[in-house]
Design an enzyme around this catalytic site. Structure first.
Site, PDB file in Angstrom:
ATOM      1  N   CYS A  66       0.833  -1.208   0.000  1.00  0.00           N
ATOM      2  CA  CYS A  66       0.000   0.000   0.000  1.00  0.00           C
ATOM      3  C   CYS A  66       0.871   1.263   0.000  1.00  0.00           C
ATOM      4  O   CYS A  66       1.844   1.359   0.747  1.00  0.00           O
ATOM      5  CB  CYS A  66      -0.921   0.005   1.224  1.00  0.00           C
ATOM      6  SG  CYS A  66      -2.027   1.438   1.229  1.00  0.00           S
ATOM      7  N   CYS A  70       0.599   4.993   6.795  1.00  0.00           N
ATOM      8  CA  CYS A  70      -0.004   4.879   8.137  1.00  0.00           C
ATOM      9  C   CYS A  70       0.974   4.196   9.102  1.00  0.00           C
ATOM     10  O   CYS A  70       1.392   3.055   8.858  1.00  0.00           O
ATOM     11  CB  CYS A  70      -1.310   4.099   8.049  1.00  0.00           C
ATOM     12  SG  CYS A  70      -2.371   4.656   6.708  1.00  0.00           S
ATOM     13  N   CYS A  73       0.453   0.521  10.338  1.00  0.00           N
ATOM     14  CA  CYS A  73       0.016  -0.543   9.436  1.00  0.00           C
ATOM     15  C   CYS A  73       1.159  -1.358   8.826  1.00  0.00           C
ATOM     16  O   CYS A  73       2.074  -0.801   8.203  1.00  0.00           O
ATOM     17  CB  CYS A  73      -0.840   0.049   8.320  1.00  0.00           C
ATOM     18  SG  CYS A  73      -1.517  -1.242   7.257  1.00  0.00           S
ATOM     19  N   CYS A 110     -16.476  -8.894   6.036  1.00  0.00           N
ATOM     20  CA  CYS A 110     -15.853  -7.609   5.713  1.00  0.00           C
ATOM     21  C   CYS A 110     -14.595  -7.818   4.881  1.00  0.00           C
ATOM     22  O   CYS A 110     -13.648  -8.478   5.316  1.00  0.00           O
ATOM     23  CB  CYS A 110     -15.504  -6.888   7.014  1.00  0.00           C
ATOM     24  SG  CYS A 110     -14.724  -5.301   6.723  1.00  0.00           S
ATOM     25  N   CYS A 141     -19.544  -5.970   4.008  1.00  0.00           N
ATOM     26  CA  CYS A 141     -18.821  -4.748   4.377  1.00  0.00           C
ATOM     27  C   CYS A 141     -17.543  -4.703   3.547  1.00  0.00           C
ATOM     28  O   CYS A 141     -16.960  -5.753   3.254  1.00  0.00           O
ATOM     29  CB  CYS A 141     -18.490  -4.772   5.871  1.00  0.00           C
ATOM     30  SG  CYS A 141     -17.536  -3.334   6.413  1.00  0.00           S
ATOM     31  N   CYS A 201     -19.415   2.273   8.871  1.00  0.00           N
ATOM     32  CA  CYS A 201     -18.630   1.649   9.936  1.00  0.00           C
ATOM     33  C   CYS A 201     -17.401   2.530  10.089  1.00  0.00           C
ATOM     34  O   CYS A 201     -16.581   2.619   9.171  1.00  0.00           O
ATOM     35  CB  CYS A 201     -18.251   0.224   9.536  1.00  0.00           C
ATOM     36  SG  CYS A 201     -17.111  -0.559  10.694  1.00  0.00           S
ATOM     37  N   ARG A 273     -17.713  -1.996  18.385  1.00  0.00           N
ATOM     38  CA  ARG A 273     -16.980  -3.264  18.197  1.00  0.00           C
ATOM     39  C   ARG A 273     -15.655  -3.269  18.947  1.00  0.00           C
ATOM     40  O   ARG A 273     -14.819  -2.380  18.762  1.00  0.00           O
ATOM     41  CB  ARG A 273     -16.732  -3.535  16.710  1.00  0.00           C
ATOM     42  CG  ARG A 273     -16.078  -4.904  16.475  1.00  0.00           C
ATOM     43  CD  ARG A 273     -15.948  -5.259  14.994  1.00  0.00           C
ATOM     44  NE  ARG A 273     -17.209  -5.136  14.337  1.00  0.00           N
ATOM     45  CZ  ARG A 273     -17.424  -4.432  13.212  1.00  0.00           C
ATOM     46  NH1 ARG A 273     -16.414  -3.829  12.622  1.00  0.00           N
ATOM     47  NH2 ARG A 273     -18.622  -4.366  12.683  1.00  0.00           N
TER      48      ARG A 273
HETATM   49  N1  SAM Z   1      -6.622   0.621   3.280  1.00  0.00           N
HETATM   50  C1  SAM Z   1      -7.900   0.871   3.794  1.00  0.00           C
HETATM   51  C2  SAM Z   1      -7.931   1.997   4.793  1.00  0.00           C
HETATM   52  O1  SAM Z   1      -6.900   2.358   5.331  1.00  0.00           O
HETATM   53  O2  SAM Z   1      -9.034   2.503   5.036  1.00  0.00           O
HETATM   54  C3  SAM Z   1      -8.557  -0.349   4.420  1.00  0.00           C
HETATM   55  C4  SAM Z   1      -7.738  -1.291   5.246  1.00  0.00           C
HETATM   56  S1  SAM Z   1      -6.973  -0.617   6.699  1.00  0.00           S
HETATM   57  C5  SAM Z   1      -5.932  -1.922   7.204  1.00  0.00           C
HETATM   58  C6  SAM Z   1      -8.334  -0.561   7.856  1.00  0.00           C
HETATM   59  C7  SAM Z   1      -8.079  -0.141   9.269  1.00  0.00           C
HETATM   60  O3  SAM Z   1      -7.341  -1.122   9.953  1.00  0.00           O
HETATM   61  C8  SAM Z   1      -7.291   1.121   9.519  1.00  0.00           C
HETATM   62  O4  SAM Z   1      -8.039   2.277   9.354  1.00  0.00           O
HETATM   63  C9  SAM Z   1      -6.907   0.944  10.983  1.00  0.00           C
HETATM   64  O5  SAM Z   1      -7.909   1.488  11.815  1.00  0.00           O
HETATM   65  C10 SAM Z   1      -6.872  -0.566  11.158  1.00  0.00           C
HETATM   66  N2  SAM Z   1      -5.507  -1.051  11.429  1.00  0.00           N
HETATM   67  C11 SAM Z   1      -4.492  -1.161  10.544  1.00  0.00           C
HETATM   68  N3  SAM Z   1      -3.380  -1.630  11.130  1.00  0.00           N
HETATM   69  C12 SAM Z   1      -3.694  -1.816  12.440  1.00  0.00           C
HETATM   70  C13 SAM Z   1      -2.956  -2.268  13.572  1.00  0.00           C
HETATM   71  N4  SAM Z   1      -1.675  -2.611  13.483  1.00  0.00           N
HETATM   72  N5  SAM Z   1      -3.593  -2.343  14.768  1.00  0.00           N
HETATM   73  C14 SAM Z   1      -4.897  -1.992  14.877  1.00  0.00           C
HETATM   74  N6  SAM Z   1      -5.638  -1.557  13.834  1.00  0.00           N
HETATM   75  C15 SAM Z   1      -5.050  -1.465  12.635  1.00  0.00           C
HETATM   76  C1  DTB Z   2     -11.077  -2.079  11.669  1.00  0.00           C
HETATM   77  O1  DTB Z   2     -11.466  -1.106  12.348  1.00  0.00           O
HETATM   78  N1  DTB Z   2     -10.149  -2.937  12.059  1.00  0.00           N
HETATM   79  C2  DTB Z   2      -9.918  -3.940  11.059  1.00  0.00           C
HETATM   80  C3  DTB Z   2     -10.933  -3.559   9.951  1.00  0.00           C
HETATM   81  N2  DTB Z   2     -11.530  -2.366  10.469  1.00  0.00           N
HETATM   82  C4  DTB Z   2     -10.541  -3.472   8.567  1.00  0.00           C
HETATM   83  C5  DTB Z   2      -8.516  -4.120  10.656  1.00  0.00           C
HETATM   84  C6  DTB Z   2      -7.589  -4.431  11.806  1.00  0.00           C
HETATM   85  C7  DTB Z   2      -6.248  -4.677  11.211  1.00  0.00           C
HETATM   86  C8  DTB Z   2      -5.244  -5.142  12.225  1.00  0.00           C
HETATM   87  C9  DTB Z   2      -3.917  -5.341  11.635  1.00  0.00           C
HETATM   88  C10 DTB Z   2      -3.846  -6.410  10.584  1.00  0.00           C
HETATM   89  O2  DTB Z   2      -4.358  -7.532  10.785  1.00  0.00           O
HETATM   90  O3  DTB Z   2      -3.209  -6.169   9.540  1.00  0.00           O
HETATM   91 FE1  SF4 Z   3      -2.789   1.314   3.392  1.00  0.00          FE
HETATM   92 FE2  SF4 Z   3      -2.634   0.183   5.771  1.00  0.00          FE
HETATM   93 FE3  SF4 Z   3      -2.993   2.779   5.595  1.00  0.00          FE
HETATM   94 FE4  SF4 Z   3      -5.003   1.113   4.863  1.00  0.00          FE
HETATM   95  S1  SF4 Z   3      -4.137   1.364   6.919  1.00  0.00           S
HETATM   96  S2  SF4 Z   3      -4.279   2.933   3.769  1.00  0.00           S
HETATM   97  S3  SF4 Z   3      -3.772  -0.595   4.053  1.00  0.00           S
HETATM   98  S4  SF4 Z   3      -1.168   1.652   4.903  1.00  0.00           S
END
Ligand code: SAM
Ligand code: DTB
Ligand code: SF4
Length: 326
Positions: A66, A70, A73, A110, A141, A201, A273
């Protein structure tokens, strides 16, 4: 302060159309712990049967690579993590895994993708997934990042029920965590999602080394969305090696429970949640989160790239707590 505590006796006492302020929400956070949990449990009972929880299963349909940065992430190209990139799954693969989720008892499926936002060609491929998952009788979702004009409508027409798009933290903290987009970009997509008639959501993450005021700032943004999000995921940071937040200090469990309680009090009719981070929580802390108003979980052995309690453990926990699936 006085005024705020009066509101907090039940979120229904919050005057109609009055926006929550950060001070209001901080005052809720500052209540004695037992009082806060009690009030949240009361508010929960005004809108929900507290013996029922909603189960959502996650699937990463496109993993890693990606372009966003973030800080939490593991799927960002800006960080060196052990996540292996995986191109988009086929529709049949997604449908097979959705059937498994349904057999395990999930009510919502989802689909997540590691995109800044979907290209039109990518979006087209996901529409079939949405259609086929919906045909299984599951709620659908998607969480695909920022949407452009017309994309939310296409998802809606394909049978999407919810779009997940988190605000993640307070506006003041956002720039410390993400530089490749602005808070406004997220709010803009949330507007498009609503406009298209999808359910929203929208939640965030705690444990990003933020202050309590930042947590209150996130809750204010969520609670002041009109209408409020139907579903509010509260994630505890899953610390992944190679991400800038790998060494973030643990948030004390009481502060996590307080966040759930404050979400419940300010958004009494939303599903709150208990989301990422449950693997690091004892059953007792999770039980307290349910007491404080959480009524939904991610259910299934995996989140997107990291682990989640396995299905058997969650079934056993629900049985111990006399919780039934919605
Ligand atoms: N790329 C899209 C976005 O950012 O909206 C969708 C997938 S992204 C992984 C969805 C959500 O996962 C993020 O907004 C964040 O709240 C959550 N997330 C990502 N990495 C995480 C982590 N290490 N621990 C907890 N939540 C995480
Ligand atoms: C949300 O609030 N948490 C989820 C979902 N929406 C997409 C993602 C959590 C991701 C946790 C880190 C991972 O598994 O990569
Ligand atoms: Fe990309 Fe992860 Fe950020 Fe979603 S949370 S936009 S997957 S870097």
């Amino acid at each position: 302060m006085q005024k705020t505590v009066e509101f907090s006796k039940g979120a229904t006492l919050h005057p109609e159309n009055a926006a929550w302020s950060v001070e209001d929400v901080e005052a809720l956070y500052n209540l004695p712990f037992m009082e806060l949990v009690f009030r949240a449990a009361e508010a929960h009972r005004q809108f929900f049967d507290p013996s029922k929880i909603q189960l959502s299963t996650l699937l990463s349909i496109k993993t890693g690579g990606c372009s966003e940065d973030c800080g939490y992430c593991p799927q960002s190209t800006h960080h060196e993590t052990a996540v292996e990139d995986q191109p988009m799954l086929s529709v049949d693969e997604v449908v097979g895994l959705a059937k498994q989720a349904r057999a395990n008892g999930a009510g919502r499926f989802c689909m997540g993708a590691a995109w800044r936002g979907p290209k039109d060609a990518d979006l087209e491929k996901t529409l079939d997934m949405v259609r086929r998952v919906k045909e299984l009788g599951l709620e659908t979702c998607a969480t695909f990042g920022l949407l452009r004009d017309g994309q939310a409508e296409k998802l809606k027409d394909a049978g999407l029920d919810y779009y997940n798009h988190n605000l993640d933290t307070a506006p003041e903290k956002y720039g410390d965590i993400i530089q490749t987009r602005a808070y406004e970009d997220r709010l803009d997509t949330l507007g498009k999602v609503r406009q298209a008639g999808l359910s929203v959501c929208c939640g965030g993450i705690v444990g990003l080394n933020e202050t309590r005021r930042d947590r209150a700032g996130l809750i204010v943004q969520l609670a002041n969305l009109e209408p409020q999000p139907e579903s509010v995921p509260i994630n505890n940071l899953v610390k992944v090696d190679g991400t800038p937040l790998e060494d973030a200090p643990d948030l004390d469990w009481t502060e996590f429970v307080r966040t759930i309680a404050v979400a419940r009090l300010t958004m009494p009719s939303s599903y709150v949640r208990l989301s990422a981070g449950r693997r690091g929580m004892s059953e007792a802390v999770q039980a307290l989160c349910f007491m404080a108003g959480a009524n939904s979980i991610f259910y299934g052995d995996k989140l997107l790239t990291t682990g989640n309690p396995d299905v058997d453990a969650d079934r056993a926990l629900m049985a111990k707590l006399d919780l039934q699936t919605l």
